[in-house]
Design a protein around this motif. Structure first.
Motif, PDB file in Angstrom:
ATOM      1  N   ALA A 128       0.408  -1.692   0.061  1.00  0.00           N
ATOM      2  CA  ALA A 128      -0.418  -0.343  -0.111  1.00  0.00           C
ATOM      3  C   ALA A 128       0.870   1.233   0.433  1.00  0.00           C
ATOM      4  CB  ALA A 128      -1.188   0.315   1.071  1.00  0.00           C
ATOM      5  N   ALA A 129       1.977   1.295   0.132  1.00  0.00           N
ATOM      6  CA  ALA A 129       3.251   2.103   0.611  1.00  0.00           C
ATOM      7  C   ALA A 129       4.942   1.958  -0.106  1.00  0.00           C
ATOM      8  CB  ALA A 129       2.932   2.854   1.724  1.00  0.00           C
ATOM      9  N   LEU A 130       5.069   3.420  -0.490  1.00  0.00           N
ATOM     10  CA  LEU A 130       6.557   2.624  -0.639  1.00  0.00           C
ATOM     11  C   LEU A 130       7.073   4.075  -0.133  1.00  0.00           C
ATOM     12  CD1 LEU A 130       9.274   1.074  -1.805  1.00  0.00           C
ATOM     13  CD2 LEU A 130       8.093   2.068  -4.388  1.00  0.00           C
ATOM     14  N   VAL A 131       8.135   4.084   0.936  1.00  0.00           N
ATOM     15  CA  VAL A 131       9.207   4.955   1.036  1.00  0.00           C
ATOM     16  C   VAL A 131      10.240   5.058   0.689  1.00  0.00           C
ATOM     17  CG1 VAL A 131       9.685   6.716   2.745  1.00  0.00           C
ATOM     18  CG2 VAL A 131       7.790   6.117   2.835  1.00  0.00           C
ATOM     19  N   GLY A 132      11.113   5.460  -0.337  1.00  0.00           N
ATOM     20  CA  GLY A 132      12.302   5.568  -0.973  1.00  0.00           C
ATOM     21  C   GLY A 132      13.486   5.701   0.437  1.00  0.00           C
ATOM     22  N   ALA A 133      14.849   6.220   0.165  1.00  0.00           N
ATOM     23  CA  ALA A 133      15.815   6.621   0.801  1.00  0.00           C
ATOM     24  C   ALA A 133      15.747   8.162  -0.202  1.00  0.00           C
ATOM     25  CB  ALA A 133      16.750   6.312   0.153  1.00  0.00           C
ATOM     26  N   ASP A 134      14.724   8.724  -1.054  1.00  0.00           N
ATOM     27  CA  ASP A 134      14.735  10.239  -1.450  1.00  0.00           C
ATOM     28  C   ASP A 134      14.054  10.255  -1.476  1.00  0.00           C
ATOM     29  OD1 ASP A 134      13.960   8.379  -3.790  1.00  0.00           O
ATOM     30  OD2 ASP A 134      15.390   9.526  -4.958  1.00  0.00           O
ATOM     31  N   THR A 135      12.423   9.353  -0.574  1.00  0.00           N
ATOM     32  CA  THR A 135      11.808  10.022  -0.059  1.00  0.00           C
ATOM     33  C   THR A 135      10.929  11.494   0.452  1.00  0.00           C
ATOM     34  OG1 THR A 135      10.628   7.639  -1.147  1.00  0.00           O
ATOM     35  CG2 THR A 135       8.883   9.102   0.230  1.00  0.00           C
TER      36      THR A 135
ATOM     37  N   LYS B  80      16.294   6.160   6.281  1.00  0.00           N
ATOM     38  CA  LYS B  80      16.945   5.243   7.366  1.00  0.00           C
ATOM     39  C   LYS B  80      17.971   4.898   8.547  1.00  0.00           C
ATOM     40  CE  LYS B  80      15.566   1.166   5.767  1.00  0.00           C
ATOM     41  NZ  LYS B  80      15.520  -0.141   5.463  1.00  0.00           N
ATOM     42  N   PRO B  81      18.678   5.359   9.169  1.00  0.00           N
ATOM     43  CA  PRO B  81      17.966   5.068  10.619  1.00  0.00           C
ATOM     44  C   PRO B  81      16.847   6.339  11.249  1.00  0.00           C
ATOM     45  CG  PRO B  81      19.842   5.270  11.188  1.00  0.00           C
ATOM     46  CD  PRO B  81      20.392   5.225   9.317  1.00  0.00           C
ATOM     47  N   ASP B  82      16.333   7.047  10.742  1.00  0.00           N
ATOM     48  CA  ASP B  82      15.888   7.950  11.074  1.00  0.00           C
ATOM     49  C   ASP B  82      14.450   7.028  10.640  1.00  0.00           C
ATOM     50  OD1 ASP B  82      14.490  10.521  10.805  1.00  0.00           O
ATOM     51  OD2 ASP B  82      15.588  11.329  11.320  1.00  0.00           O
ATOM     52  N   PRO B  83      13.791   7.435  11.768  1.00  0.00           N
ATOM     53  CA  PRO B  83      12.272   6.819  11.703  1.00  0.00           C
ATOM     54  C   PRO B  83      10.752   7.498  10.780  1.00  0.00           C
ATOM     55  CG  PRO B  83      12.905   8.573  14.239  1.00  0.00           C
ATOM     56  CD  PRO B  83      14.161   8.205  13.390  1.00  0.00           C
ATOM     57  N   ARG B  84      11.486   8.696  10.640  1.00  0.00           N
ATOM     58  CA  ARG B  84      10.622   9.432  10.550  1.00  0.00           C
ATOM     59  C   ARG B  84      10.127   8.592   8.231  1.00  0.00           C
ATOM     60  NH1 ARG B  84      13.465  15.755  10.683  1.00  0.00           N
ATOM     61  NH2 ARG B  84      14.949  14.045  10.458  1.00  0.00           N
ATOM     62  N   PRO B  85      11.047   7.505   7.823  1.00  0.00           N
ATOM     63  CA  PRO B  85      11.102   7.169   6.658  1.00  0.00           C
ATOM     64  C   PRO B  85       9.905   5.695   7.104  1.00  0.00           C
ATOM     65  CG  PRO B  85      12.850   8.232   6.393  1.00  0.00           C
ATOM     66  CD  PRO B  85      12.416   8.492   8.038  1.00  0.00           C
ATOM     67  N   TYR B  86       9.980   5.242   8.253  1.00  0.00           N
ATOM     68  CA  TYR B  86       9.732   4.458   8.682  1.00  0.00           C
ATOM     69  C   TYR B  86       7.988   4.470   8.996  1.00  0.00           C
ATOM     70  CZ  TYR B  86       7.995   0.408  11.657  1.00  0.00           C
ATOM     71  OH  TYR B  86       6.860  -0.353  11.918  1.00  0.00           O
ATOM     72  N   ARG B  87       7.914   6.118   9.823  1.00  0.00           N
ATOM     73  CA  ARG B  87       7.034   6.389   9.864  1.00  0.00           C
ATOM     74  C   ARG B  87       5.585   6.753   8.829  1.00  0.00           C
ATOM     75  NH1 ARG B  87       9.481  10.413  14.437  1.00  0.00           N
ATOM     76  NH2 ARG B  87       9.660   9.125  16.327  1.00  0.00           N
ATOM     77  N   ALA B  88       6.335   7.063   8.028  1.00  0.00           N
ATOM     78  CA  ALA B  88       5.611   7.989   6.662  1.00  0.00           C
ATOM     79  C   ALA B  88       4.936   6.933   6.074  1.00  0.00           C
ATOM     80  CB  ALA B  88       7.174   8.453   5.696  1.00  0.00           C
ATOM     81  N   ALA B  89       6.206   5.337   5.871  1.00  0.00           N
ATOM     82  CA  ALA B  89       5.919   4.575   4.835  1.00  0.00           C
ATOM     83  C   ALA B  89       4.425   3.354   6.164  1.00  0.00           C
ATOM     84  CB  ALA B  89       6.807   2.773   5.453  1.00  0.00           C
ATOM     85  N   VAL B  90       4.238   3.676   6.812  1.00  0.00           N
ATOM     86  CA  VAL B  90       2.968   2.852   7.711  1.00  0.00           C
ATOM     87  C   VAL B  90       1.934   4.222   7.363  1.00  0.00           C
ATOM     88  CG1 VAL B  90       1.801   2.632  10.023  1.00  0.00           C
ATOM     89  CG2 VAL B  90       4.539   1.836   9.281  1.00  0.00           C
TER      90      VAL B  90
END
Length: 224
Positions: free
Chosen positions: A136-143, A148-158
């Motif tokens: 349902a979602a994809l967050v990449g290195a440049d989104t 990562k390991p900054d948590p913001r890409p993970y949270r954005a993906a969820v």
């Protein structure tokens, strides 16, 4: 609300090492240096990114060979270009990955990818492997401005998958994934079939899986 399983891509969902190494070697060969990396022995280096592969290769050239200033910055876009044109020549999903994705979806879990691969390349690869529609979602290195390991890409993906961080966990294969989960305040499962094998247990993940067959049951235990 259904829980969310967030996947790393390289070394977790798919073994991309051979195609990554080939892209780095193409850069070395263009400089007349030959194929400096081995697709098997250097697989772990491949999963640390393009620049890590270039540096590993440069470190192996003889002292009588001088690279021009800015060689890495010149070769990195060339590496990405070569990789993008040959992205799924050797890459395959790990055994059982497709079936696990189907089982998780059938159980109502939301699925997302959070990777340090550039988003456009991740999109291409997931489509080439036939599994993009599972996520349902994809967050990449440049989104986002951070990765990562900054948590913001993970949270954005969820959140992009429609889930809640508190009802999610990360499946990965590296210390970066371990650190990402810790920073996001979620559990992490690491795969024992990736580049490090079961030695990845040294990172003390919340779970270690030896085959994708184990993932649906783990998701049920952790998210229900």
């Amino acid at each position: 609300m259904a829980g969310t399983v967030v996947f790393d891509l390289d070394g977790t969902l798919a073994d991309t090492s051979a195609d990554l190494i080939a892209a780095a070697n193409a850069c070395f060969e263009a400089r007349g240096l030959g194929a400096l990396l081995d697709p098997v022995a250097d697989a772990l280096t491949a999963f640390h990114g393009g620049r890590a592969m270039l540096r590993a290769g440069y470190a192996r050239i003889g002292s009588d060979i001088l690279l021009p200033p800015g060689a890495e910055d010149q070769d990195y876009p060339r590496l990405l270009d070569h990789y993008g044109r040959n992205i799924a020549r050797h890459t395959r999903l790990y055994p059982g990955a497709g079936a696990a994705l189907s089982a998780l979806s059938a159980d109502g879990f939301r699925l997302a990818v959070c990777t340090n691969k550039p988003e456009a390349l991740a999109e291409i690869l997931l489509r080439e492997l036939g599994v993009r529609d599972a996520f349902a979602a994809l967050v990449g290195a440049d989104t986002l401005p951070v990765r990562k390991p900054d948590p913001r890409p993970y949270r954005a993906a969820v959140e992009a998958a429609g889930g809640e961080v508190a009802a999610s966990f990360l499946l990965g294969d590296t210390e970066t994934d371990r650190r990402t989960a810790t920073a996001a305040g979620v559990r992490v499962a690491l795969v024992g079939f990736g580049p490090e094998g079961e030695a990845i247990a040294r990172l003390a993940p919340d779970a270690l899986i030896g085959h994708f067959d184990e993932l649906p049951d783990l998701a049920r235990r952790w998210l229900r």
